[in-house]
Design a protein around this motif. Structure first.
Motif, PDB file in Angstrom:
ATOM      1  N   GLU A  33      -1.735  -8.857  -1.987  1.00 20.29           N
ATOM      2  CA  GLU A  33      -2.752  -8.223  -1.164  1.00 20.29           C
ATOM      3  C   GLU A  33      -2.646  -6.698  -1.164  1.00 20.29           C
ATOM      4  OE1 GLU A  33      -4.545  -9.851   2.902  1.00 20.29           O
ATOM      5  OE2 GLU A  33      -2.436  -9.333   2.962  1.00 20.29           O
ATOM      6  N   ASP A  34      -1.447  -6.157  -0.973  1.00 18.12           N
ATOM      7  CA  ASP A  34      -1.266  -4.706  -0.977  1.00 18.12           C
ATOM      8  C   ASP A  34      -1.636  -4.109  -2.321  1.00 18.12           C
ATOM      9  OD1 ASP A  34      -0.535  -3.983   1.563  1.00 18.12           O
ATOM     10  OD2 ASP A  34       1.608  -4.152   1.190  1.00 18.12           O
ATOM     11  N   ALA A  35      -1.201  -4.760  -3.386  1.00 18.99           N
ATOM     12  CA  ALA A  35      -1.494  -4.256  -4.728  1.00 18.99           C
ATOM     13  C   ALA A  35      -3.001  -4.205  -4.956  1.00 18.99           C
ATOM     14  CB  ALA A  35      -0.815  -5.121  -5.783  1.00 18.99           C
ATOM     15  N   ASN A  36      -3.706  -5.230  -4.471  1.00 25.36           N
ATOM     16  CA  ASN A  36      -5.155  -5.249  -4.636  1.00 25.36           C
ATOM     17  C   ASN A  36      -5.817  -4.113  -3.859  1.00 25.36           C
ATOM     18  OD1 ASN A  36      -4.890  -7.550  -6.188  1.00 25.36           O
ATOM     19  ND2 ASN A  36      -5.392  -8.952  -4.521  1.00 25.36           N
ATOM     20  N   GLN A  37      -5.313  -3.800  -2.675  1.00 27.72           N
ATOM     21  CA  GLN A  37      -5.893  -2.727  -1.882  1.00 27.72           C
ATOM     22  C   GLN A  37      -5.582  -1.361  -2.496  1.00 27.72           C
ATOM     23  OE1 GLN A  37      -4.346  -3.453   2.056  1.00 27.72           O
ATOM     24  NE2 GLN A  37      -6.135  -4.661   2.626  1.00 27.72           N
ATOM     25  N   ASP A  38      -4.466  -1.237  -3.191  1.00 27.92           N
ATOM     26  CA  ASP A  38      -4.055   0.043  -3.768  1.00 27.92           C
ATOM     27  C   ASP A  38      -4.584   0.277  -5.175  1.00 27.92           C
ATOM     28  OD1 ASP A  38      -2.698   0.833  -1.508  1.00 27.92           O
ATOM     29  OD2 ASP A  38      -0.738   0.191  -2.238  1.00 27.92           O
ATOM     30  N   CYS A  39      -5.237  -0.703  -5.778  1.00 27.72           N
ATOM     31  CA  CYS A  39      -5.631  -0.570  -7.180  1.00 27.72           C
ATOM     32  C   CYS A  39      -6.697   0.493  -7.412  1.00 27.72           C
ATOM     33  CB  CYS A  39      -6.071  -1.920  -7.754  1.00 27.72           C
ATOM     34  SG  CYS A  39      -7.619  -2.528  -7.075  1.00 27.72           S
ATOM     35  N   SER A  40      -7.375   0.933  -6.360  1.00 31.41           N
ATOM     36  CA  SER A  40      -8.414   1.948  -6.537  1.00 31.41           C
ATOM     37  C   SER A  40      -7.838   3.365  -6.636  1.00 31.41           C
ATOM     38  CB  SER A  40      -9.417   1.880  -5.385  1.00 31.41           C
ATOM     39  OG  SER A  40      -8.778   2.168  -4.168  1.00 31.41           O
ATOM     40  N   PHE A  41      -6.544   3.519  -6.393  1.00 29.86           N
ATOM     41  CA  PHE A  41      -5.922   4.834  -6.431  1.00 29.86           C
ATOM     42  C   PHE A  41      -5.266   5.079  -7.784  1.00 29.86           C
ATOM     43  CE2 PHE A  41      -5.414   3.440  -1.904  1.00 29.86           C
ATOM     44  CZ  PHE A  41      -6.422   4.238  -1.387  1.00 29.86           C
ATOM     45  N   ALA A  42      -5.242   6.338  -8.200  1.00 31.13           N
ATOM     46  CA  ALA A  42      -4.587   6.706  -9.464  1.00 31.13           C
ATOM     47  C   ALA A  42      -3.108   6.321  -9.376  1.00 31.13           C
ATOM     48  CB  ALA A  42      -4.743   8.195  -9.720  1.00 31.13           C
ATOM     49  N   PRO A  43      -2.589   5.604 -10.378  1.00 29.92           N
ATOM     50  CA  PRO A  43      -1.205   5.108 -10.305  1.00 29.92           C
ATOM     51  C   PRO A  43      -0.156   6.194 -10.067  1.00 29.92           C
ATOM     52  CG  PRO A  43      -2.362   4.048 -12.101  1.00 29.92           C
ATOM     53  CD  PRO A  43      -3.276   5.119 -11.564  1.00 29.92           C
ATOM     54  N   ALA A  44      -0.281   7.335 -10.730  1.00 30.02           N
ATOM     55  CA  ALA A  44       0.726   8.392 -10.564  1.00 30.02           C
ATOM     56  C   ALA A  44       0.680   8.967  -9.151  1.00 30.02           C
ATOM     57  CB  ALA A  44       0.502   9.497 -11.589  1.00 30.02           C
ATOM     58  N   LEU A  45      -0.514   9.150  -8.619  1.00 32.03           N
ATOM     59  CA  LEU A  45      -0.668   9.676  -7.271  1.00 32.03           C
ATOM     60  C   LEU A  45      -0.182   8.645  -6.239  1.00 32.03           C
ATOM     61  CD1 LEU A  45      -1.631  12.071  -5.613  1.00 32.03           C
ATOM     62  CD2 LEU A  45      -3.941  11.094  -5.665  1.00 32.03           C
ATOM     63  N   LEU A  46      -0.496   7.398  -6.483  1.00 35.05           N
ATOM     64  CA  LEU A  46      -0.043   6.334  -5.586  1.00 35.05           C
ATOM     65  C   LEU A  46       1.481   6.276  -5.548  1.00 35.05           C
ATOM     66  CD1 LEU A  46      -0.637   3.892  -3.755  1.00 35.05           C
ATOM     67  CD2 LEU A  46      -0.752   2.492  -5.828  1.00 35.05           C
ATOM     68  N   GLU A  47       2.111   6.402  -6.706  1.00 39.12           N
ATOM     69  CA  GLU A  47       3.574   6.383  -6.758  1.00 39.12           C
ATOM     70  C   GLU A  47       4.165   7.560  -5.981  1.00 39.12           C
ATOM     71  OE1 GLU A  47       7.253   6.453  -9.984  1.00 39.12           O
ATOM     72  OE2 GLU A  47       5.211   6.128 -10.701  1.00 39.12           O
ATOM     73  N   GLU A  48       3.563   8.735  -6.127  1.00 41.85           N
ATOM     74  CA  GLU A  48       4.041   9.912  -5.392  1.00 41.85           C
ATOM     75  C   GLU A  48       3.912   9.693  -3.884  1.00 41.85           C
ATOM     76  OE1 GLU A  48       3.134  14.722  -4.947  1.00 41.85           O
ATOM     77  OE2 GLU A  48       2.074  13.567  -6.480  1.00 41.85           O
ATOM     78  N   VAL A  49       2.792   9.130  -3.451  1.00 39.45           N
ATOM     79  CA  VAL A  49       2.560   8.870  -2.034  1.00 39.45           C
ATOM     80  C   VAL A  49       3.541   7.821  -1.504  1.00 39.45           C
ATOM     81  CG1 VAL A  49       0.891   7.829  -0.434  1.00 39.45           C
ATOM     82  CG2 VAL A  49       0.170   9.652  -1.993  1.00 39.45           C
ATOM     83  N   GLN A  50       3.766   6.778  -2.290  1.00 43.73           N
ATOM     84  CA  GLN A  50       4.723   5.748  -1.872  1.00 43.73           C
ATOM     85  C   GLN A  50       6.127   6.317  -1.743  1.00 43.73           C
ATOM     86  OE1 GLN A  50       3.742   2.885  -4.956  1.00 43.73           O
ATOM     87  NE2 GLN A  50       2.648   1.589  -3.489  1.00 43.73           N
ATOM     88  N   ASN A  51       6.497   7.234  -2.645  1.00 45.27           N
ATOM     89  CA  ASN A  51       7.806   7.892  -2.553  1.00 45.27           C
ATOM     90  C   ASN A  51       7.891   8.773  -1.307  1.00 45.27           C
ATOM     91  OD1 ASN A  51       8.916   6.725  -4.852  1.00 45.27           O
ATOM     92  ND2 ASN A  51       8.168   8.340  -6.198  1.00 45.27           N
ATOM     93  N   LEU A  52       6.823   9.485  -1.006  1.00 47.15           N
ATOM     94  CA  LEU A  52       6.799  10.296   0.214  1.00 47.15           C
ATOM     95  C   LEU A  52       6.956   9.422   1.460  1.00 47.15           C
ATOM     96  CD1 LEU A  52       3.942  12.840  -0.608  1.00 47.15           C
ATOM     97  CD2 LEU A  52       6.311  13.421  -0.032  1.00 47.15           C
ATOM     98  N   GLU A  53       6.263   8.286   1.459  1.00 45.72           N
ATOM     99  CA  GLU A  53       6.378   7.378   2.601  1.00 45.72           C
ATOM    100  C   GLU A  53       7.797   6.823   2.727  1.00 45.72           C
ATOM    101  OE1 GLU A  53       3.110   4.651   3.659  1.00 45.72           O
ATOM    102  OE2 GLU A  53       2.121   5.468   1.874  1.00 45.72           O
ATOM    103  N   LEU A  54       8.404   6.491   1.609  1.00 43.93           N
ATOM    104  CA  LEU A  54       9.780   5.992   1.630  1.00 43.93           C
ATOM    105  C   LEU A  54      10.722   7.055   2.196  1.00 43.93           C
ATOM    106  CD1 LEU A  54      11.879   3.821   0.953  1.00 43.93           C
ATOM    107  CD2 LEU A  54      11.977   4.770  -1.356  1.00 43.93           C
ATOM    108  N   LEU A  55      10.554   8.295   1.748  1.00 38.24           N
ATOM    109  CA  LEU A  55      11.376   9.390   2.281  1.00 38.24           C
ATOM    110  C   LEU A  55      11.122   9.584   3.774  1.00 38.24           C
ATOM    111  CD1 LEU A  55      11.011  11.970  -0.638  1.00 38.24           C
ATOM    112  CD2 LEU A  55      13.059  10.649  -0.030  1.00 38.24           C
ATOM    113  N   GLY A  56       9.870   9.417   4.188  1.00 38.62           N
ATOM    114  CA  GLY A  56       9.539   9.532   5.600  1.00 38.62           C
ATOM    115  C   GLY A  56      10.181   8.441   6.435  1.00 38.62           C
ATOM    116  N   VAL A  57      10.157   7.226   5.928  1.00 39.57           N
ATOM    117  CA  VAL A  57      10.791   6.111   6.634  1.00 39.57           C
ATOM    118  C   VAL A  57      12.291   6.349   6.743  1.00 39.57           C
ATOM    119  CG1 VAL A  57      11.352   3.646   6.482  1.00 39.57           C
ATOM    120  CG2 VAL A  57       9.010   4.411   6.084  1.00 39.57           C
ATOM    121  N   GLN A  58      12.906   6.798   5.643  1.00 39.05           N
ATOM    122  CA  GLN A  58      14.346   7.068   5.670  1.00 39.05           C
ATOM    123  C   GLN A  58      14.683   8.172   6.671  1.00 39.05           C
ATOM    124  OE1 GLN A  58      14.958   7.852   1.488  1.00 39.05           O
ATOM    125  NE2 GLN A  58      15.344   5.685   1.022  1.00 39.05           N
TER     126      GLN A  58
END
Length: 185
Positions: A33-58
């Motif tokens: 489900e998450d992958a389907n919702q994220d498929c509209s975003f550019a993969p490189a930008l999505l990866e950068e955002v996911q990394n930022l969120e991970l750093l934020g959670v940490q």
């Protein structure tokens, strides 16, 4: 051996009034489900955002809410139409005591997710918990009901806790089990 469901039941029994817990909102019927919702975003930008969120959670987990908020806000700047960072920032804002800001972010996450999917279930559960803690049990119940209808086990547990008869039964059962473990003299 204790299954995951057994552990959840035991947790609910022994912690009937716990407002927070492990919130695993993955949809067992649609794990992608998450992958389907994220498929509209550019993969490189999505990866950068996911990394930022991970750093934020940490950062939030280590108590550095200022850094967490910066990371989540940056993720939101890069992909303002992705609900996940709004959910994460809402949690950090709530921890900081900014309930109004947290509710605003949760409402935005619900708008972006169109009330569906993992992001929506997480936003509904978080908003329901905030509403419940602020004494608005009817609105909390509505949020938990929506999340439960989409498969959230945590929301189902919260609905049970909002039912006074179920809460009483849980307390009585917890006390009975405790008495079996450590009999009263």
């Amino acid at each position: 051996m204790c299954t995951q469901n057994d552990a959840a039941v035991l947790h609910a029994l022994f912690n009937p009034n716990a407002p927070f817990g492990d919130i695993n909102e993955q949809n067992p019927e649609n794990p992608q489900e998450d992958a389907n919702q994220d498929c509209s975003f550019a993969p490189a930008l999505l990866e950068e955002v996911q990394n930022l969120e991970l750093l934020g959670v940490q950062a939030a987990e280590s108590g550095d809410l200022k850094t967490a908020l910066q990371k989540f806000s940056k993720a939101m700047e890069l992909l303002p139409d992705r609900a996940s960072a709004y959910n994460n920032r809402a949690q950090a804002l709530r921890l900081q005591g900014d309930i109004t800001g947290a509710l605003g972010d949760l409402n935005r996450a619900l708008e972006l997710s169109e009330g569906k999917g993992v992001a929506a279930r997480q936003a509904l559960v978080q908003r329901g918990l905030i509403l419940r803690l602020n004494g608005n049990e009817e609105a909390a119940k509505n949020d938990f009901l929506q999340a439960a209808e989409q498969g959230s086990d945590f929301a189902k547990q919260q609905l049970l806790l909002l039912n006074p008869y179920a809460a009483l039964c849980n307390r009585m059962l917890r006390d009975m089990i405790q008495n079996l473990r450590v009999p009263n003299p």
